[in-house]
Design an enzyme around this catalytic site. Structure first.
Site, PDB file in Angstrom:
ATOM      1  N   TYR A  30       5.049  -8.044  15.874  1.00 18.27           N
ATOM      2  CA  TYR A  30       5.317  -7.120  14.765  1.00 18.27           C
ATOM      3  C   TYR A  30       6.028  -5.849  15.268  1.00 18.27           C
ATOM      4  CZ  TYR A  30       4.128  -3.480  11.383  1.00 18.27           C
ATOM      5  OH  TYR A  30       4.192  -2.426  10.515  1.00 18.27           O
ATOM      6  N   LYS A  75       9.870  -4.179  14.548  1.00 15.60           N
ATOM      7  CA  LYS A  75      10.183  -2.815  14.121  1.00 15.60           C
ATOM      8  C   LYS A  75      11.237  -2.187  15.032  1.00 15.60           C
ATOM      9  CE  LYS A  75       7.744  -2.662  10.470  1.00 15.60           C
ATOM     10  NZ  LYS A  75       8.399  -2.524   9.179  1.00 15.60           N
ATOM     11  N   GLY A 105       0.818  -1.224   0.000  1.00 13.77           N
ATOM     12  CA  GLY A 105       0.000   0.000   0.000  1.00 13.77           C
ATOM     13  C   GLY A 105       0.842   1.261   0.000  1.00 13.77           C
TER      14      GLY A 105
END
Ligand code: 15L
Length: 294
Positions: free
Chosen positions: A133, A137, A12
């Site tokens: 997740y 990061k 995206g």
């Protein structure tokens, strides 16, 4: 004109950036899946992040890397490990080996998602990931810091909120970033001279923001959009969510298990298979030579 590599270009954010940065940079696009229909000024290089040889090929000769690729939501540990830890390592390592000094890393609001919503945070707060997740990061930010200090790389970590033409819910009113602001932030990261290691928030100029984004402003980022223009429309549609998710900045990521924790799941599957095997009645051995015949 500078050549910029965008990893995960088929996702995206990559799709928005391709449109927004067209004509400004020569774009080398990398993704595990082939990208069809390239625009003028775009070049595609197939690349699996988990393969250092692929990343060496993708990063060769570029002026800067915008590393967007990887697993972009909460998921199974094996998937996160492969795409976001091994993958991120390969991108930094390939950049170092190819002498590419400028790396923009797409980190996430989920690196600090366990901060409460009544708290304004800046780029210096202690990390508080809200998911596997989010941890991945944080790993990327730490790796960027290492490569900046040890190898003199110039690393610009963007803790991105949610990139969308319009914010989609109450939480995103606070963390939204419009595609044109995202492109401006990337341009700031590519162009600002003398970056060593920086963390900025990838958000528009939202009145409802939880972030003190003065570090981005110091480096020249001037967001043009504010989610408030969409607030009435968004809030009119909003349904009450999980109360835990409403407390923390990371929203559903604080309690979401996109998949079950894979370790006990694998164990349970193995135990089930063993139980099934031992419950099955033993077959009589067929006479020699009859295998496969009816
Ligand atoms: C992210 O980091 C994800 O990559 C994206 O898919 C969204 O979930 C976003 O955060 C968000 O918090 O809205």
């Amino acid at each position: 004109m500078k050549t910029i590599l965008i990893t995960g270009a088929g996702g995206g954010i990559g799709t928005h950036l391709r449109r927004e940065l067209a004509g400004k940079y020569a774009l080398r696009l990398s993704d595990i899946r082939p990208l069809k229909r390239l625009a003028p000024g775009e070049q595609f290089v197939a690349g699996d992040l988990a393969r250092l040889d692929h990343m060496l090929r993708a990063t060769k000769g570029v002026d800067a890397i915008v590393h967007l690729g990887g697993y972009s939501v909460e998921g199974a540990w094996e998937d996160i490990l492969r795409a976001n830890l091994i993958g991120c390592y390969n991108v930094f390592e390939a950049a170092r080996l190819n002498g590419v000094t400028r790396v923009l890393f797409a980190t996430s609001n989920h690196a600090v998602g366990f901060y409460r919503r009544d708290r304004m945070i800046d780029h210096r707060v202690y990390i508080k990931p809200d998911s596997r997740y989010g941890v991945s990061k944080v790993f990327g930010e730490a790796l960027g810091s290492l490569y900046a200090d040890k190898y003199g790389m110039e690393v610009f970590c963007m803790r991105i909120g949610n990139v969308n033409p319009e914010p989609i819910d109450r939480r995103r009113l606070s963390i939204w970033i419009s595609p044109r602001d995202m492109a401006q932030l990337v341009t700031t990261g590519v162009e600002h001279p003398g970056i060593r290691f920086e963390i900025v928030y990838g958000v528009s100029n939202n009145r409802r923001s939880w972030y003190d984004n003065s570090n981005a402003a110091r480096l020249g980022y001037r967001a043009l959009d504010d989610s408030e223009a969409f607030a009435a429309k968004v809030l009119a549609k909003e349904k009450a969510g999980d109360p835990r998710a409403e407390v923390y900045q990371g929203g559903a990521f604080v309690h979401l298990e996109a998949v079950e924790n894979p370790a006990p799941l694998a164990r349970r599957k193995a135990n089930k298979a063993i139980a099934k095997r031992s419950a099955r009645p033993k077959r009589k051995a067929r006479p020699k030579g009859s295998r496969g015949k009816r």
